[in-house]
Design a protein around this motif. Structure first.
Motif, PDB file in Angstrom:
ATOM      1  N   LEU A 182      -3.924  -7.456  -4.617  1.00  0.00           N
ATOM      2  CA  LEU A 182      -3.072  -6.589  -5.433  1.00  0.00           C
ATOM      3  C   LEU A 182      -2.857  -5.236  -4.763  1.00  0.00           C
ATOM      4  O   LEU A 182      -1.754  -4.691  -4.761  1.00  0.00           O
ATOM      5  CB  LEU A 182      -3.701  -6.384  -6.813  1.00  0.00           C
ATOM      6  N   LYS A 183      -3.925  -4.688  -4.202  1.00  0.00           N
ATOM      7  CA  LYS A 183      -3.820  -3.390  -3.532  1.00  0.00           C
ATOM      8  C   LYS A 183      -2.906  -3.480  -2.305  1.00  0.00           C
ATOM      9  O   LYS A 183      -2.133  -2.555  -2.026  1.00  0.00           O
ATOM     10  CB  LYS A 183      -5.197  -2.889  -3.135  1.00  0.00           C
ATOM     11  N   GLU A 184      -2.990  -4.596  -1.579  1.00  0.00           N
ATOM     12  CA  GLU A 184      -2.103  -4.802  -0.426  1.00  0.00           C
ATOM     13  C   GLU A 184      -0.649  -4.915  -0.888  1.00  0.00           C
ATOM     14  O   GLU A 184       0.262  -4.421  -0.226  1.00  0.00           O
ATOM     15  CB  GLU A 184      -2.517  -6.073   0.325  1.00  0.00           C
ATOM     16  N   GLU A 185      -0.452  -5.552  -2.050  1.00  0.00           N
ATOM     17  CA  GLU A 185       0.892  -5.693  -2.606  1.00  0.00           C
ATOM     18  C   GLU A 185       1.464  -4.333  -2.988  1.00  0.00           C
ATOM     19  O   GLU A 185       2.642  -4.055  -2.751  1.00  0.00           O
ATOM     20  CB  GLU A 185       0.847  -6.620  -3.830  1.00  0.00           C
ATOM     21  N   VAL A 186       0.629  -3.477  -3.568  1.00  0.00           N
ATOM     22  CA  VAL A 186       1.067  -2.125  -3.936  1.00  0.00           C
ATOM     23  C   VAL A 186       1.551  -1.373  -2.697  1.00  0.00           C
ATOM     24  O   VAL A 186       2.611  -0.733  -2.712  1.00  0.00           O
ATOM     25  CB  VAL A 186      -0.069  -1.361  -4.639  1.00  0.00           C
ATOM     26  N   GLU A 187       0.778  -1.461  -1.604  1.00  0.00           N
ATOM     27  CA  GLU A 187       1.150  -0.753  -0.382  1.00  0.00           C
ATOM     28  C   GLU A 187       2.445  -1.317   0.208  1.00  0.00           C
ATOM     29  O   GLU A 187       3.286  -0.571   0.712  1.00  0.00           O
ATOM     30  CB  GLU A 187       0.017  -0.834   0.645  1.00  0.00           C
ATOM     31  N   LEU A 188       2.591  -2.642   0.125  1.00  0.00           N
ATOM     32  CA  LEU A 188       3.815  -3.271   0.628  1.00  0.00           C
ATOM     33  C   LEU A 188       5.028  -2.797  -0.154  1.00  0.00           C
ATOM     34  O   LEU A 188       6.058  -2.425   0.437  1.00  0.00           O
ATOM     35  CB  LEU A 188       3.699  -4.798   0.525  1.00  0.00           C
ATOM     36  N   VAL A 189       4.951  -2.774  -1.475  1.00  0.00           N
ATOM     37  CA  VAL A 189       6.093  -2.378  -2.306  1.00  0.00           C
ATOM     38  C   VAL A 189       6.442  -0.912  -2.068  1.00  0.00           C
ATOM     39  O   VAL A 189       7.619  -0.537  -2.052  1.00  0.00           O
ATOM     40  CB  VAL A 189       5.816  -2.657  -3.796  1.00  0.00           C
ATOM     41  N   LYS A 190       5.438  -0.069  -1.841  1.00  0.00           N
ATOM     42  CA  LYS A 190       5.705   1.338  -1.509  1.00  0.00           C
ATOM     43  C   LYS A 190       6.496   1.438  -0.209  1.00  0.00           C
ATOM     44  O   LYS A 190       7.422   2.251  -0.086  1.00  0.00           O
ATOM     45  CB  LYS A 190       4.390   2.109  -1.383  1.00  0.00           C
ATOM     46  N   ARG A 191       6.124   0.595   0.781  1.00  0.00           N
ATOM     47  CA  ARG A 191       6.845   0.586   2.057  1.00  0.00           C
ATOM     48  C   ARG A 191       8.289   0.117   1.859  1.00  0.00           C
ATOM     49  O   ARG A 191       9.218   0.644   2.472  1.00  0.00           O
ATOM     50  CB  ARG A 191       6.142  -0.343   3.054  1.00  0.00           C
TER      51      ARG A 191
END
Length: 393
Positions: A182-191
């Protein structure tokens, strides 16, 4: 020893288009979308009226994929039934400035774009006082920016909502694999949001397999592969010149790098669409030019890494569409799920071998009929007979 040759990694593609490829025609109002739709589909659907929003609900039609190999197989087998490959084309209502905020037909046709696998974006570069331009004058770079901005703004909205939902879930805390994901997904969506805010499209960047799995769940508009169709006057199309072409190329290279630009004259295509095949050949010879429609269809398939295999016999010759890299059981599944689930092996002939040796019997006698198992990766042009359990083949 000589150094090993570096193998270039193939860019992973977004989306999962299958045998029924859906492509939407997108652009501002009155740029030639509906007339192009009628020409490419050779049907009276669409509404090429001279005012905005003439097309409200997306019209739909199937377009046959030009295929000399299919035509040659039909000639060789003379089957009772012929089924060529096709793509499904949607004529989507014209976008307007402010569509992302609901202006014009707003959310309705943005949802239509969200439903297709790829986009043909029509851009007008011809002057005609009889055909109203919704922005008042012809300025293709401005038009490209309007479409790009509306799609990006809507994607920013989609991505922001996705981010908010993912961040709420991360607040639970913990060190589980699910939380890490989930945390990796958050960072991806921010990018992704930062990329969109910089004026770029999601489709024009390289993503990992894990990232693509997340992006595909977001159904982003700018993740759709695009081909830019530049609608010229017939005169400019035939002489291959127009004052706007260089500026358009510079814009696409900057904001949609790697995407294809294809010049087209919708006026010419519409005229040719009312002719027989023989008349078209005569007209093309007379004007020293050719229809762009075959290139438009085949380029989209190539852009999506789509290839063909064939099933051939006295009863039927059919061309099937799959993604490059598809293994034999998955290719069988395009025909029917039972074939995939009970797959045993595939009898494979190469198209070139059949054309050279003239018959299946000669191909077999030459030792060129191959038996392939579950790990076989189907190649473009393969002629396949699938064998399955329980007598299903």
């Amino acid at each position: 020893m000589p150094p090993k040759k570096k193998v270039e990694e193939k860019k992973l593609l977004l989306g999962r288009p299958g045998n029924n490829l859906k492509t939407g025609i997108v652009g501002l109002a009155n740029v030639g979308k509906s007339t192009f739709f009628q020409a490419i589909t050779r049907c009276p659907l669409g509404n090429p009226a001279n005012y905005p929003f003439a097309t409200i609900d997306p019209e739909e039609a199937r377009v046959i994929v030009p295929s000399p190999r299919f035509d040659n197989l039909v000639e060789a087998y003379k089957p009772k039934s012929e089924v060529p490959a096709h793509i499904t084309i949607y004529d989507i209502a014209g976008l307007t400035k402010g569509a992302s905020a609901g202006e014009g037909l707003g959310n309705a046709f943005l949802s239509h774009i969200r439903a297709v696998d790829a986009i043909y974006q029509v851009c007008r570069v011809f002057d005609d006082p009889e055909i109203i331009h919704i922005e008042g004058d012809v300025n293709p770079v401005r038009d490209l920016e309007i479409i790009s901005n509306e799609l990006r703004l809507k994607d920013i909205e989609f991505a922001t909502k996705h981010l908010e939902a993912a961040e709420r879930l991360t607040k639970r805390g913990g060190q589980s694999l699910e939380m890490k994901k989930l945390k990796e997904e958050v960072e991806l969506v921010k990018r992704i949001i930062a990329l969109l805010e910089s004026g770029q499209r999601v489709a024009n960047h390289t993503w990992t397999v894990k990232e693509i799995e997340v992006i595909n769940t977001m159904f982003l508009l700018t993740a759709k592969p695009s081909i830019y169709l530049i609608n010229l006057s017939e005169r400019d199309y035939l002489r291959k010149k127009n004052k706007y072409l260089l500026a358009i190329k510079e814009w696409v290279d900057k904001y949609s790098p790697g995407d294809v630009i294809i010049p087209i004259s919708v006026c010419l295509e519409e005229r040719l669409s009312h002719m027989t095949e023989e008349e078209i050949k005569e007209e093309e010879k007379a004007i020293n030019g050719a229809s762009a429609l075959p290139k438009i269809i085949t380029t989209m398939r190539k852009k999506l890494d789509l290839i063909s295999f064939f099933t051939s016999g006295a009863d039927e010759v059919r061309e099937w569409t799959i993604r490059e890299g598809t293994k034999a059981p998955d290719a069988a599944g395009v025909i029917h799920n039972d074939l995939k689930n009970t797959f045993i092996l595939a009898d494979v002939m190469k198209y070139d071998d059949l054309m050279e040796l003239k018959s299946e019997k000669e191909v077999q006698s030459a030792g060129k009929l191959m038996k392939k198992g579950k790990e076989y990766v189907v190649e473009d042009g393969d002629i396949i007979y699938f064998r399955a359990a329980a007598g299903k083949n």
